[in-house]
Design a protein around this motif. Sequence first.
Motif, PDB file in Angstrom:
ATOM      1  N   ARG A   9       0.832  -1.205   0.000  1.00 57.68           N
ATOM      2  CA  ARG A   9       0.000   0.000   0.000  1.00 57.68           C
ATOM      3  C   ARG A   9       0.871   1.262   0.000  1.00 57.68           C
ATOM      4  N   VAL A  12       2.270   1.627  -3.571  1.00 53.84           N
ATOM      5  CA  VAL A  12       1.243   2.101  -4.505  1.00 53.84           C
ATOM      6  C   VAL A  12       0.977   3.593  -4.294  1.00 53.84           C
ATOM      7  N   ASP A 179      -0.340  -6.198 -10.301  1.00 54.25           N
ATOM      8  CA  ASP A 179      -0.777  -5.420 -11.448  1.00 54.25           C
ATOM      9  C   ASP A 179       0.334  -4.448 -11.835  1.00 54.25           C
ATOM     10  N   ALA A 181       0.504  -2.017 -13.985  1.00 51.08           N
ATOM     11  CA  ALA A 181       0.151  -0.617 -14.217  1.00 51.08           C
ATOM     12  C   ALA A 181      -0.015   0.181 -12.930  1.00 51.08           C
ATOM     13  N   ASN A 182      -0.698  -0.404 -11.938  1.00 48.76           N
ATOM     14  CA  ASN A 182      -0.960   0.387 -10.729  1.00 48.76           C
ATOM     15  C   ASN A 182      -0.178  -0.081  -9.509  1.00 48.76           C
ATOM     16  N   GLY A 183       0.547  -1.189  -9.622  1.00 43.38           N
ATOM     17  CA  GLY A 183       1.414  -1.651  -8.539  1.00 43.38           C
ATOM     18  C   GLY A 183       0.738  -2.403  -7.420  1.00 43.38           C
ATOM     19  N   THR A 184      -0.563  -2.669  -7.557  1.00 43.93           N
ATOM     20  CA  THR A 184      -1.283  -3.335  -6.474  1.00 43.93           C
ATOM     21  C   THR A 184      -1.065  -4.845  -6.496  1.00 43.93           C
TER      22      THR A 184
END
Length: 193
Positions: A9, A12, A179, A181-184
Amino acid sequence: WEILSAGNRRFVAGTPGHPNQDAERRHGLTAGQEPIAAIFGCSDSRLAAEIIFDVGLGDVFVIRTAGQVIDDAVLGSLEYSVDVLKIPLIVVLGHDSCGAVSSALDAHATGSLPPGHLSDVVQKVTPSVLMAHRAGVTDARGVMEHHVAATVDLLPERSRLIGERLEDGTLGIVGAAYDLANGTIREVARQGL
């Protein structure tokens, strides 16, 4: 898992703490290591576990292969982590846009394997492709998630030691999908815990 999730978290949000990355930590680790988790992930250069979980030196024991495929060296490394290092958590880490999954999907569609040892990787991912297709999942991300879940199930089947640690409650395994693209990180499978 909560420590790793909190680190992700921070990553991100763009507010990483970069813990345990200084000279004092480095010197303190010369006598040994006590990682909180073993992370078995894909070799993809975009999947650097210490960065995406915002941890530092000595925090995680990392094993990486293309498509996070299991072989004897992987099993030996994971057994070392749970038996010698007493690590309580294994994270199986897959990601979207995985070349091994894409190659297995292509091989399944065309009936043609890639050359050399690449075919070994594809052959180890192909059962996950078939399992996903039987479940009606044909997109690459969905197949990757099936592959992560299958790997979570396969570890205790292939390693008696890992299976025993799961049974006695001293080990948990989490399968996670990253992911790009968003790092999650999203949990897709779990055993124990």
